[in-house]
Design a protein around this motif. Sequence first.
Motif, PDB file in Angstrom:
ATOM      1  N   UNK A  26       0.982  -1.595   0.208  1.00 20.88           N
ATOM      2  CA  UNK A  26      -0.119  -0.176   0.596  1.00 20.88           C
ATOM      3  C   UNK A  26       0.463   1.566  -0.054  1.00 20.88           C
ATOM      4  N   UNK A  27       1.882   1.287   0.948  1.00 26.09           N
ATOM      5  CA  UNK A  27       3.007   2.355   0.842  1.00 26.09           C
ATOM      6  C   UNK A  27       3.490   2.599  -0.492  1.00 26.09           C
ATOM      7  N   UNK A  28       3.599   1.768  -0.947  1.00 32.36           N
ATOM      8  CA  UNK A  28       4.659   1.774  -2.530  1.00 32.36           C
ATOM      9  C   UNK A  28       3.937   2.158  -3.946  1.00 32.36           C
ATOM     10  N   UNK A  29       2.369   1.346  -3.904  1.00 33.40           N
ATOM     11  CA  UNK A  29       1.306   1.296  -4.357  1.00 33.40           C
ATOM     12  C   UNK A  29       0.192   2.179  -4.083  1.00 33.40           C
ATOM     13  N   UNK A  30      -0.201   2.377  -3.084  1.00 29.05           N
ATOM     14  CA  UNK A  30      -1.460   3.089  -3.390  1.00 29.05           C
ATOM     15  C   UNK A  30      -2.414   2.694  -2.241  1.00 29.05           C
ATOM     16  N   UNK A  31      -3.190   2.928  -1.741  1.00 24.69           N
ATOM     17  CA  UNK A  31      -4.995   2.282  -1.061  1.00 24.69           C
ATOM     18  C   UNK A  31      -5.308   2.125  -1.885  1.00 24.69           C
ATOM     19  N   UNK A  32      -6.423   0.956  -1.716  1.00 18.80           N
ATOM     20  CA  UNK A  32      -7.620   0.801  -3.131  1.00 18.80           C
ATOM     21  C   UNK A  32      -8.380   2.272  -3.000  1.00 18.80           C
ATOM     22  N   UNK A  44       3.843   4.914  -6.894  1.00 18.91           N
ATOM     23  CA  UNK A  44       3.420   4.413  -8.472  1.00 18.91           C
ATOM     24  C   UNK A  44       1.779   4.207  -7.157  1.00 18.91           C
ATOM     25  N   UNK A  45       0.993   5.087  -8.259  1.00 17.19           N
ATOM     26  CA  UNK A  45      -0.603   5.154  -7.472  1.00 17.19           C
ATOM     27  C   UNK A  45      -1.174   3.878  -9.053  1.00 17.19           C
ATOM     28  N   UNK A  46      -1.017   2.586  -8.237  1.00 17.37           N
ATOM     29  CA  UNK A  46      -1.619   1.663  -9.362  1.00 17.37           C
ATOM     30  C   UNK A  46      -2.735   1.120  -9.088  1.00 17.37           C
ATOM     31  N   UNK A  47      -2.813   0.820  -7.018  1.00 20.39           N
ATOM     32  CA  UNK A  47      -4.522   0.491  -6.403  1.00 20.39           C
ATOM     33  C   UNK A  47      -5.062   1.761  -6.280  1.00 20.39           C
ATOM     34  N   UNK A  48      -4.963   2.868  -5.968  1.00 18.98           N
ATOM     35  CA  UNK A  48      -5.639   4.206  -5.933  1.00 18.98           C
ATOM     36  C   UNK A  48      -5.828   5.037  -6.833  1.00 18.98           C
ATOM     37  N   UNK A  49      -5.549   4.091  -8.225  1.00 23.88           N
ATOM     38  CA  UNK A  49      -6.047   4.427  -9.501  1.00 23.88           C
ATOM     39  C   UNK A  49      -7.138   3.797 -10.659  1.00 23.88           C
ATOM     40  N   UNK A  50      -7.366   3.043  -9.905  1.00 26.04           N
ATOM     41  CA  UNK A  50      -8.297   2.548 -10.611  1.00 26.04           C
ATOM     42  C   UNK A  50      -9.544   2.604 -11.119  1.00 26.04           C
ATOM     43  N   UNK A  51     -10.648   2.392 -11.726  1.00 28.75           N
ATOM     44  CA  UNK A  51     -11.634   3.007 -11.882  1.00 28.75           C
ATOM     45  C   UNK A  51     -12.271   2.147 -10.828  1.00 28.75           C
ATOM     46  N   UNK A  52     -13.770   3.446 -10.284  1.00 28.91           N
ATOM     47  CA  UNK A  52     -14.710   2.158  -9.903  1.00 28.91           C
ATOM     48  C   UNK A  52     -15.598   0.890 -10.865  1.00 28.91           C
ATOM     49  N   UNK A  53     -15.670   0.159  -9.332  1.00 33.97           N
ATOM     50  CA  UNK A  53     -16.126  -1.451  -9.944  1.00 33.97           C
ATOM     51  C   UNK A  53     -15.584  -2.001 -10.287  1.00 33.97           C
ATOM     52  N   UNK A  54     -13.782  -1.503  -9.941  1.00 35.83           N
ATOM     53  CA  UNK A  54     -12.501  -2.711  -9.478  1.00 35.83           C
ATOM     54  C   UNK A  54     -11.764  -2.793  -8.349  1.00 35.83           C
ATOM     55  N   UNK A  55     -11.482  -3.997  -8.240  1.00 31.43           N
ATOM     56  CA  UNK A  55     -11.234  -4.403  -6.860  1.00 31.43           C
ATOM     57  C   UNK A  55      -9.544  -4.949  -7.193  1.00 31.43           C
ATOM     58  N   UNK A  56      -8.606  -4.461  -7.071  1.00 30.17           N
ATOM     59  CA  UNK A  56      -7.076  -4.926  -6.127  1.00 30.17           C
ATOM     60  C   UNK A  56      -7.568  -6.548  -5.779  1.00 30.17           C
TER      61      UNK A  56
END
Length: 143
Positions: A26-32, A44-56
């Motif tokens: 989470x520290x490196x790639x973002x909170x959901x 790198x905001x990989x998790x925090x930048x997903x579209x609504x309706x998507x979960x990692x």
Amino acid sequence: MRWSDMDAYGHINNVQVLRLLEEARIHAFGAPGGTGAEGDQPPVAVFSSVNPGTQALVVEHRVRFVDTLDYRNIPVRIDVWVSALKPASFTLSYLILDPRTGVVCVKAETTLAFVDTNSGSIRRLSGEQKDALTPYAGESLFD
């Protein structure tokens, strides 16, 4: 490390190691997205930048305990990098090092995939996600 992470032997409990991996991820790639963590952006905001309706979601964890991780009242060092990029998943590798000695205590990997919350189907990684993760690519610990 927290006092409650310690087991009866003074080591960080194996179950708590997965929590440490999650915190590093989470520290490196973002909170959901949608969790209210809109403050500081991760590298790198990989998790925090997903579209609504998507979960990692975590697909798999692999953990190898190389040495004991003794409780220390200082932050633990965790190195994190991308060790595999596939069309619909990616794998993060981690090294957990004793913060005082620098000895590698844990080698681990987590495979993740993005899932559509309505259909339950796995989503392919977007070009933007691949581009964001590629600069952090390195070797797998388990090949």
